[in-house]
Write a protein that holds these residues in place. Structure first.
Motif, PDB file in Angstrom:
ATOM      1  N   ARG A  18      -5.860 -14.400  12.878  1.00 40.75           N
ATOM      2  CA  ARG A  18      -5.072 -14.267  11.602  1.00 40.75           C
ATOM      3  C   ARG A  18      -4.210 -15.482  11.071  1.00 40.75           C
ATOM      4  N   CYS A  51      -5.351 -23.751   5.040  1.00 38.43           N
ATOM      5  CA  CYS A  51      -5.204 -23.056   3.981  1.00 38.43           C
ATOM      6  C   CYS A  51      -6.200 -23.903   3.196  1.00 38.43           C
ATOM      7  N   SER A  70      -2.115 -10.702   5.445  1.00 41.29           N
ATOM      8  CA  SER A  70      -2.251  -9.620   4.573  1.00 41.29           C
ATOM      9  C   SER A  70      -3.428  -8.141   5.060  1.00 41.29           C
ATOM     10  N   ASP A  77      -1.723 -15.124   8.528  1.00 40.22           N
ATOM     11  CA  ASP A  77      -2.040 -14.122   7.579  1.00 40.22           C
ATOM     12  C   ASP A  77      -1.811 -12.906   7.769  1.00 40.22           C
ATOM     13  N   SER A  83      -7.442 -11.202   4.391  1.00 38.65           N
ATOM     14  CA  SER A  83      -8.408 -11.555   3.434  1.00 38.65           C
ATOM     15  C   SER A  83      -7.756 -12.650   2.877  1.00 38.65           C
ATOM     16  N   GLY A  84      -7.035 -13.316   3.501  1.00 37.27           N
ATOM     17  CA  GLY A  84      -5.715 -14.256   2.720  1.00 37.27           C
ATOM     18  C   GLY A  84      -6.891 -15.878   2.881  1.00 37.27           C
ATOM     19  N   TRP A 138      -5.330 -19.099   1.383  1.00 41.15           N
ATOM     20  CA  TRP A 138      -4.556 -19.999   0.655  1.00 41.15           C
ATOM     21  C   TRP A 138      -3.519 -20.128   1.567  1.00 41.15           C
ATOM     22  N   HIS A 139      -2.287 -21.113   1.754  1.00 42.47           N
ATOM     23  CA  HIS A 139      -1.043 -21.032   2.487  1.00 42.47           C
ATOM     24  C   HIS A 139      -0.102 -20.207   1.857  1.00 42.47           C
ATOM     25  N   ASP A 140      -0.258 -20.556   0.689  1.00 42.37           N
ATOM     26  CA  ASP A 140       0.610 -19.997  -0.139  1.00 42.37           C
ATOM     27  C   ASP A 140      -0.378 -19.840  -1.645  1.00 42.37           C
ATOM     28  N   VAL A 141      -0.684 -18.353  -2.284  1.00 45.36           N
ATOM     29  CA  VAL A 141      -1.079 -18.913  -3.636  1.00 45.36           C
ATOM     30  C   VAL A 141      -1.450 -18.874  -4.172  1.00 45.36           C
TER      31      VAL A 141
END
Length: 202
Positions: A147, A151, A164, A162, A168-169, A171-174
């Protein structure tokens, strides 16, 4: 106190001592947003002192001696590159570099409840490497290591945890990196469609 390097990028924080690994990776400069905290002896020693004190607070142990020599920042930057590579390799099918044969000392000792703990040894870079490998092993045993990610945005590359449900994340911030990449991809698709339309009309 807090994890100063990671706080700069507002990333999701890894739990417990694993945050030390994340913190090291996030000392790197990202574009013009923030400087490299390991660029010279003074800034590297300040970062390591703060990070070691935060780690010691989390783990309930004494902070180590974090005095650095003039050549130690280079050692810290090499460590940073090695751990960034390991994190990236954990999220891909490509094999990472073979780092076998490099031993790192650590002390095993029981705590007040009779639980055996790994205690990093040494000072400065030696202590940090001992702490990093100890925390990595604990995270791998607990199933937390996958996890910790980098990014996917090339312009960012910050280490984030991560949270999620299906891990599945990317991006550090979508809203920041994800939107920027998706916007670029959308523009490229639009250009491609317009180019195709122009060719057909010619």
């Amino acid at each position: 106190m807090s994890w100063a390097a990671s706080d700069r990028y507002r990333v999701r924080q890894a739990p417990d001592g694993l945050a030390l690994v994340q913190e090291l990776v996030n000392t790197r400069a990202i574009q013009q947003y923030a400087p490299d905290l390991l660029a010279d002896r003074e800034s590297a020693e300040e970062w390591l002192t703060d990070a070691a004190e935060e780690w010691a607070r989390v783990r309930g142990l004494d902070a180590p001696d974090c005095t650095l020599s003039a050549s130690d920042p280079r050692t810290l930057r090499d460590l940073r590159a090695a751990f960034a590579e390991m994190i990236a390799a954990a999220g891909s099918d490509a094999p990472g570099s073979d780092r076998t044969g490099h031993g790192v000392p650590v002390r095993l000792a029981p705590d007040a409840q009779g639980q055996v703990r790994m205690i990093p040894v040494g000072r400065g870079p030696q202590w940090l490497e001992s702490a990093l490998w100890s925390e990595t092993l604990l995270a791998q045993q607990a199933g937390l290591w996958p996890r910790l990610k980098l990014c996917r945005s090339v312009a960012c590359g910050s280490a984030f945890y991560d949270t999620s449900r299906n891990n599945s994340g990317v991006w550090h911030d979508v809203r920041i990196c994800g939107n920027a990449v998706n916007l670029r991809a959308s523009r490229e698709r639009r250009k491609s469609r317009e180019s195709t339309r122009t060719d057909r009309q010619a």
